[in-house]
Design an enzyme around this catalytic site. Sequence first.
Site, PDB file in Angstrom:
ATOM      1  N   GLU A  60       0.812  -1.219   0.000  1.00  0.00           N
ATOM      2  CA  GLU A  60       0.000   0.000   0.000  1.00  0.00           C
ATOM      3  C   GLU A  60       0.844   1.266   0.000  1.00  0.00           C
ATOM      4  O   GLU A  60       0.541   2.235  -0.696  1.00  0.00           O
ATOM      5  CB  GLU A  60      -0.966   0.010   1.199  1.00  0.00           C
ATOM      6  N   HIS A 129     -11.521  -3.605  10.314  1.00  0.00           N
ATOM      7  CA  HIS A 129     -12.156  -3.648   8.998  1.00  0.00           C
ATOM      8  C   HIS A 129     -13.374  -2.734   8.911  1.00  0.00           C
ATOM      9  O   HIS A 129     -14.169  -2.859   7.991  1.00  0.00           O
ATOM     10  CB  HIS A 129     -12.591  -5.084   8.648  1.00  0.00           C
TER      11      HIS A 129
END
Lengths: 356, 323
Positions: A60, A129
Site C-alpha cells: 500500500e 475492517h
Amino acid sequence: MQSNTYTKAMNEALDSCLKKDKSVFVIGLGVPDPKGVFGATSGLRKKYGPKRVMDMPVSENALTGVCIGAAINGMRPVLTHQRVDFSLLALDQVINNAAKWYYMFGNQQSVPMVIKLTVGMGWGQGPQHSQNLQTLYAHIPGLKVVAPATPRDAKGLIISAIEDNNPVIFIDHRWLHETFGPVPEDHYKVPIGKANVIKKGSDITIVSTSYMIIETMKALNLLNELGIKPEVVDLRTLKPLDEKTIFNSVKKTGRLLVTDLSHREFGVAAEIISRVSENPKIKLLTSPQRITAPDFPAPSSPALSEHYYPRYTDIALKVVEMLEADKDRLAKLIAKDKESNKIPHDVPDDRFMGPF
Amino acid sequence: MMKKQNLISLYKKLILIRLTEEAIALKYQEREIRCPVHLSIGQEAIAVGVCENLKKDDIVYSTHRCHAHYIAKGGDLNRMMAEIYGKVTGCAKGRGGSMHLVDLEAGFWGATPIVGNSLPVALGVAFANKLKGNKKAVAVFIGDGTAEEGVFHECLNFAVLHKLPILFVCENNLFSVYTHLKERQHTRPIYKIAEAHGMEAYQKDGNDILEVYKISSSIIDHIRKGQGPAFLEFMTYRHREHCGPFYDDQLGYRDQKEVKYWLKKDPVTNFKKYLLDHKVILETEMEKIKKEAMGKITRALDFAKKSKFPKQEKDFRKLIYAK
C-alpha cells in the site's frame, strides 16, 4: 432517468473517465478480479486493458507513492483499497507527499490522484475492517475528502475527484453499495465542496454524511409523524467544508444536530459544531448535539456491535429531546417500527450474506 | 582512458559541489541560513559520476542530503542558495528549505527528507514514463538506512515486476545519524537484496569517481534499452556531522581508524591527483576552474542574500490546492 445501485454508479463514473481521458488508470488490490472491488471496477479491464485497469502487489505504501509519482508525471491514477483501514499503511505517502507536494515545492507540480476507500460495517467486521477515518484525512491541509451518500452523487463526485488537480480521498460506505437511486447516464460532475440540502425543514438542522444519511432519513419518517420537520444537509464533501450551506440552514432552524460515524472525540461532528458555535451571527435555541460512533474500536460480535453503531432511533430520540417533544409517542412509534421491520442489525438488508 | 573533455567536466562539477558545501558550512555560522543543512562533503563523486551519464530530461529524486545531487544534475545554484536562505526566489519559494530542493527544468524533480519517502514517487514517475512510452530514465538516490524501510522492499519488487526504467543509487556511508550500519543491518550487502529481487545490482567504491562513472554509464544504458531496473550500491563516507556544518568526531561515535581510512579516500583530493598524475590538466588550469566555481558560489550567495523573503499570503488555500 435510469435507476442504478451506488456501486454501478461508481462503475459508470470510472468507465466514463477511462473512456474520456487516456491519462486515467485504475489500480488496486482486486481491481480486475471476479468481484471487482464490490463491483465498482467490474468489466473495466476487459474494456480498457491491463495497462489501465490493474491489480497491484500488497504494498500500500509504495503503490501510493507510485501513484503520486505517476500523477506528478501527467497521469490521473485512481487507487482503491477495499477497506479504509488498509490505507493506514500508506499514511507517509498520503500525508507527507500527496497532501504537501504542491505547496512544498512552490506550486510547480500538483498531484491529481484519487484514493478510493470503502468503510466496512456489520457482519462482524470488527476493529480493523470497519473504521470511519474521514476525520484523519480531513485534518490534513492539501487533501480533499468526499463521502457521497447517493448513487447520483457517487458518480458525479468520482468524476469530479478524477478531474480535480489535487489528491482526493473518496470514501464509500459498504452499506451504501446496494442502495438504489436515479443516476444520469452522461458524464457529469457533482462539485467538490458543495453540500446539498436533501430535505427542507424548519425545526432543526441535521447535518450528516455518507451512510448516516440513510439512518437520518429513516429517523425523519418517525419525526414527521410527530409533526417535526427537520432540515437535512448532506455534506457530500468533508474537506473543503461547505460552511455556507450549514450556516444558512442553522440560521433558519436555530438548532443543530450532526450525525457521523467517526469517533466522537475530535471528529467531523466536533468540527461542524465548532464552526457554527464560532459564528456570531448564529443564535442557537438549544445547545448543539452530535451522534457519532463511540470512542472505542468497533467490536466483531453481533452482541456487541448491536450497541456500537448509532441508528435512526438514536437520531429520532435526540431530536425529540432537543425539541422537548413527546418522548412517549416516539417510543411507541419506534416499538411499532421495530415490529414491522425485523432485519438483523448487522446487515444492511435481508439479501446481504457477507462475507465482507 | 576517458576523453580529457569528459574528465574535466567531472572535475568541474566535483569541485563546484565541494566548494559550495564548504561555503555553506562557513556561511551557516553567520546564522542567516536558518534551516538544517546535510552536507555531502566526502560523498560528491557518486552524485557527479551518476548524473554525468543522465540527459537533461532524465529525472532525479533525492533525500535530505541533496545538494550534491541537485548541482550534479544541473540545478540552478542561485535558486538553491536562495532556498537555503528562505527567500522567495528559492527553488521552492522558501517553503522547502535545504531538504526540498527542486529544479524541474534541470530534471531534478525533488528531494524529501523522510527515509525512503521519495523512493516510491520516483518509481511512479518511471512507471508513468513507461505507460507513456517515452525513453526517459529516472535515478533515485537513497541512503543505507532506506534498506531498513518496508517501502524499499516494496519498491524493488514493483520495479522488477513492471520492468521499470529506474536506477536505484544507494549511497552507503555506513551511518544513520550516529548509528553504524552493523547495529542496524545483518552483514549481507545491501545490493544483494536488490539482486534477490531479480535486478542487476552491483557494489562499487563510491569515492572513486571514475568507477562510479563507468558502472553508471553501462547500467543507465541497460535501463534505457528497456531491460528493467538496476541497483548500484556505492560505499562512501561523510566527512562532517550528519546535520550541520561541523565535524563531530569528538562525540566518539566513529572509529578513528575508519575516519582516517576514509579521509585518505577523499574523492576530490584523489581525483585531483589522478588528473595531475595523468597530465590531463595543469595545476594552473585547475586553479582557474576553482576560481570560476568560487565566482559562481559568490554570485549565488549574493543573489540569495539580496533576495526578498516571501510574504505571508492571506488566502492560504490557493497555496495548497492547485486549480
